[in-house]
Design a protein around this motif. Structure first.
Motif, PDB file in Angstrom:
ATOM      1  N   VAL A  89       5.520  18.614   2.593  1.00  0.00           N
ATOM      2  CA  VAL A  89       6.566  18.367   3.594  1.00  0.00           C
ATOM      3  C   VAL A  89       6.709  16.878   3.870  1.00  0.00           C
ATOM      4  O   VAL A  89       7.810  16.327   3.862  1.00  0.00           O
ATOM      5  CB  VAL A  89       6.250  19.125   4.909  1.00  0.00           C
ATOM      6  N   GLU A  90       5.588  16.218   4.149  1.00  0.00           N
ATOM      7  CA  GLU A  90       5.619  14.775   4.414  1.00  0.00           C
ATOM      8  C   GLU A  90       4.230  14.188   4.244  1.00  0.00           C
ATOM      9  O   GLU A  90       3.226  14.907   4.312  1.00  0.00           O
ATOM     10  CB  GLU A  90       6.146  14.469   5.826  1.00  0.00           C
ATOM     11  N   ILE A  91       4.194  12.900   3.991  1.00  0.00           N
ATOM     12  CA  ILE A  91       2.919  12.192   3.876  1.00  0.00           C
ATOM     13  C   ILE A  91       3.058  10.849   4.577  1.00  0.00           C
ATOM     14  O   ILE A  91       3.996  10.102   4.316  1.00  0.00           O
ATOM     15  CB  ILE A  91       2.488  12.053   2.397  1.00  0.00           C
ATOM     16  N   THR A  92       2.133  10.582   5.492  1.00  0.00           N
ATOM     17  CA  THR A  92       2.164   9.342   6.272  1.00  0.00           C
ATOM     18  C   THR A  92       0.896   8.543   6.005  1.00  0.00           C
ATOM     19  O   THR A  92      -0.207   9.032   6.287  1.00  0.00           O
ATOM     20  CB  THR A  92       2.277   9.637   7.783  1.00  0.00           C
ATOM     21  N   PRO A  93       1.029   7.335   5.447  1.00  0.00           N
ATOM     22  CA  PRO A  93      -0.151   6.491   5.272  1.00  0.00           C
ATOM     23  C   PRO A  93      -0.537   5.783   6.569  1.00  0.00           C
ATOM     24  O   PRO A  93       0.329   5.445   7.380  1.00  0.00           O
ATOM     25  CB  PRO A  93       0.280   5.484   4.200  1.00  0.00           C
ATOM     26  N   PHE A  94      -1.833   5.586   6.754  1.00  0.00           N
ATOM     27  CA  PHE A  94      -2.391   4.901   7.927  1.00  0.00           C
ATOM     28  C   PHE A  94      -3.262   3.759   7.441  1.00  0.00           C
ATOM     29  O   PHE A  94      -4.130   3.958   6.584  1.00  0.00           O
ATOM     30  CB  PHE A  94      -3.236   5.865   8.769  1.00  0.00           C
ATOM     31  N   ASP A  95      -3.068   2.573   8.004  1.00  0.00           N
ATOM     32  CA  ASP A  95      -3.851   1.426   7.543  1.00  0.00           C
ATOM     33  C   ASP A  95      -5.140   1.299   8.348  1.00  0.00           C
ATOM     34  O   ASP A  95      -5.238   0.495   9.270  1.00  0.00           O
ATOM     35  CB  ASP A  95      -3.029   0.142   7.619  1.00  0.00           C
ATOM     36  N   LEU A  96      -6.134   2.094   7.972  1.00  0.00           N
ATOM     37  CA  LEU A  96      -7.436   2.028   8.630  1.00  0.00           C
ATOM     38  C   LEU A  96      -8.241   0.805   8.187  1.00  0.00           C
ATOM     39  O   LEU A  96      -9.193   0.423   8.850  1.00  0.00           O
ATOM     40  CB  LEU A  96      -8.264   3.296   8.333  1.00  0.00           C
ATOM     41  N   PHE A  97      -7.850   0.210   7.041  1.00  0.00           N
ATOM     42  CA  PHE A  97      -8.667  -0.859   6.465  1.00  0.00           C
ATOM     43  C   PHE A  97      -7.813  -2.080   6.105  1.00  0.00           C
ATOM     44  O   PHE A  97      -7.636  -2.391   4.926  1.00  0.00           O
ATOM     45  CB  PHE A  97      -9.385  -0.353   5.206  1.00  0.00           C
ATOM     46  N   LYS A 100       0.826  -1.210   0.000  1.00  0.00           N
ATOM     47  CA  LYS A 100       0.000   0.000   0.000  1.00  0.00           C
ATOM     48  C   LYS A 100       0.863   1.265   0.000  1.00  0.00           C
ATOM     49  O   LYS A 100       0.520   2.259  -0.645  1.00  0.00           O
ATOM     50  CB  LYS A 100      -0.943   0.001   1.204  1.00  0.00           C
ATOM     51  N   THR A 101       1.971   1.212   0.734  1.00  0.00           N
ATOM     52  CA  THR A 101       2.881   2.368   0.761  1.00  0.00           C
ATOM     53  C   THR A 101       3.426   2.640  -0.642  1.00  0.00           C
ATOM     54  O   THR A 101       3.483   3.800  -1.086  1.00  0.00           O
ATOM     55  CB  THR A 101       4.038   2.113   1.748  1.00  0.00           C
ATOM     56  N   GLU A 102       3.794   1.582  -1.360  1.00  0.00           N
ATOM     57  CA  GLU A 102       4.316   1.743  -2.725  1.00  0.00           C
ATOM     58  C   GLU A 102       3.232   2.231  -3.683  1.00  0.00           C
ATOM     59  O   GLU A 102       3.498   3.019  -4.592  1.00  0.00           O
ATOM     60  CB  GLU A 102       4.919   0.424  -3.223  1.00  0.00           C
ATOM     61  N   ILE A 103       1.998   1.748  -3.493  1.00  0.00           N
ATOM     62  CA  ILE A 103       0.885   2.199  -4.347  1.00  0.00           C
ATOM     63  C   ILE A 103       0.651   3.696  -4.143  1.00  0.00           C
ATOM     64  O   ILE A 103       0.456   4.449  -5.104  1.00  0.00           O
ATOM     65  CB  ILE A 103      -0.394   1.383  -4.048  1.00  0.00           C
ATOM     66  N   LEU A 104       0.679   4.152  -2.890  1.00  0.00           N
ATOM     67  CA  LEU A 104       0.524   5.582  -2.600  1.00  0.00           C
ATOM     68  C   LEU A 104       1.626   6.383  -3.284  1.00  0.00           C
ATOM     69  O   LEU A 104       1.363   7.402  -3.943  1.00  0.00           O
ATOM     70  CB  LEU A 104       0.553   5.805  -1.089  1.00  0.00           C
TER      71      LEU A 104
END
Length: 413
Positions: A390-398, A94-98
């Motif tokens: 500046v930054e982007i942090t993904p969160f795995d809500l699902f 998911k991080t790579e997809i983002l």
């Protein structure tokens, strides 16, 4: 091999839960439930000039990462996409997809994507589940092809109290119900929400001590109990009405708030604009730290909840309406420095709203996104309008699904 069947190698996972490979003519083909590196036999289900979609018929050579899915309905149901992938691999994918969406759609060369924040619960994390009904009144889900409802025997995504209760649900056949939802609050409080396109209240017999609410055209009618419940986030209580949105993964909602708190440079000389503020999840934590907090929300029920949840503060205003109308009206009135939290639906920020944001010129924008493709589009507009990502942090809500939530920070240059 029959016409429109092919044997191909899958290369990578793409947004939407599919794996991409190439047909002999070079076109990309997207295949649900496949994994990168797998050699598979597929049947084409859709053909366009530049790409195609296929159905997985057989895995001829499986990925070494492939594991046994937990649910018997996996691949039949359209809800989960990654049960065949170990959880740490889901996070990396998911991080790579983002990152890929930001590069391809947003044209951001090296997006500052942090590692994805894992969910404490990989299973049984949802406080809100929606069911469709089969013709004979059993709870079901829409199938992976999106063309019918099938009855379910198990689901591993809802919180335990929802999971213990839903198998007891049985309705009369062909009841005029669009959807049936179960929502869970603090102290295992349960609410059953019945949505229909007719005003007539459905007749239902339930012996359990739960709230039951019928919603027709955004008008809730209480059949039993209350029209709201409460959710506790970081020791703060939030009232949530039957038809109000709230984050479905309670523990991850806490992680998102905890992520925002130290990163917004709060000040008593600055106004906070909370756009698409919902029931006030973010505003309630930040209102004491800003000169004024202004919420913007289009849902009447969420606005009522916002008013209740932030009633203790004197420095809070709320505008009920769509962001693309209210933001342009505010653009000329705000003279103090502005910080902004924006948490739009999947469609992202509407064009007139983003134009107004660029006129308002917030010093800092915290963008809470539930769709990386619309985030990438909007990020490009903000960067072109004078902002730095500046930054982007993904969160795995699902967990187990393709959905990707994230929080991005933009600073005015």
């Amino acid at each position: 091999m029959p016409e429109s069947q092919y044997e191909i190698t899958l290369d990578k996972l793409t947004y939407g839960g599919e794996a991409m490979g190439r047909l002999p003519d070079g076109r990309a083909v997207f295949v649900p439930f496949g994994l990168p590196g797998e050699f598979v036999r597929i049947q084409l289900t859709q053909q366009k000039q530049s790409f195609a979609r296929g159905e997985l018929l057989e895995i001829l050579k499986a990925s070494p990462d492939r594991i046994e899915p937990k649910c018997k309905h996996f691949t039949q149901c359209g809800g989960c996409h990654y049960q065949s992938l170990p959880y740490e691999k889901q996070l990396a994918a998911k991080t790579e997809i983002l990152r890929d969406q930001l590069q391809r759609i947003g044209k951001i060369e090296d997006p500052p994507v942090k590692p994805m924040v894992a969910s404490p619960l990989e299973w049984n994390y949802r406080n809100h589940m929606q069911f469709h009904l089969t013709e004979d009144g059993k709870p079901g889900f829409i199938n992976a092809k999106g063309n019918s409802v099938f009855p379910i025997e198990e689901c591993h995504l809802p919180e335990a109290n929802i999971n213990n209760f839903w198998p007891e649900l049985q309705f009369e056949s062909k009841m005029n119900l669009e959807r049936v939802s179960l929502r869970s609050g603090e102290n295992d409080e349960l609410m059953l929400v019945l949505e229909s396109d007719t005003e007539e209240t459905p007749e239902i017999e339930i012996e359990a001590d739960i709230s039951v609410v019928h919603i027709y055209e955004d008008h809730p009618v209480v059949i039993a109990g209350q029209d709201h419940f409460f959710i506790n986030i970081l020791r703060k209580e939030f009232r949530v009405s039957a038809d109000s949105f709230f984050q479905v993964n309670t523990k991850m909602a806490e992680k998102m708030v905890a992520h925002l708190i130290p990163r917004l440079p709060v000040s008593q000389s600055i106004i906070l604009l909370d756009v698409y503020c919902g029931a006030g999840l973010f505003s309630k934590f930040f209102a004491p730290q800003y000169a004024k907090t202004i919420g913007i929300e289009s849902s009447p029920s969420a606005c009522e909840d916002f008013g209740f949840n932030l009633d203790e503060f004197d420095n809070v205003e709320l505008y009920e309406g769509i962001a693309e109308r209210i933001l342009p009206a505010l653009a000329g009135q705000l003279t103090q420095p502005i910080h902004m939290i924006v948490d739009p639906p999947r469609a992202g920020i509407e064009k007139h709203a983003i134009d107004a944001i660029l006129k308002i010129k917030p010093q800092v924008i915290a963008y809470v996104s539930c769709d990386p493709s619309t985030l990438a589009r909007d990020a490009a507009k903000l960067i072109n309008g004078g902002y730095r990502l500046v930054e982007i942090t993904p969160f795995d809500l699902f967990p187990q699904t393709y959905h990707i939530e994230s929080i991005s920070f933009f600073e005015l240059m």
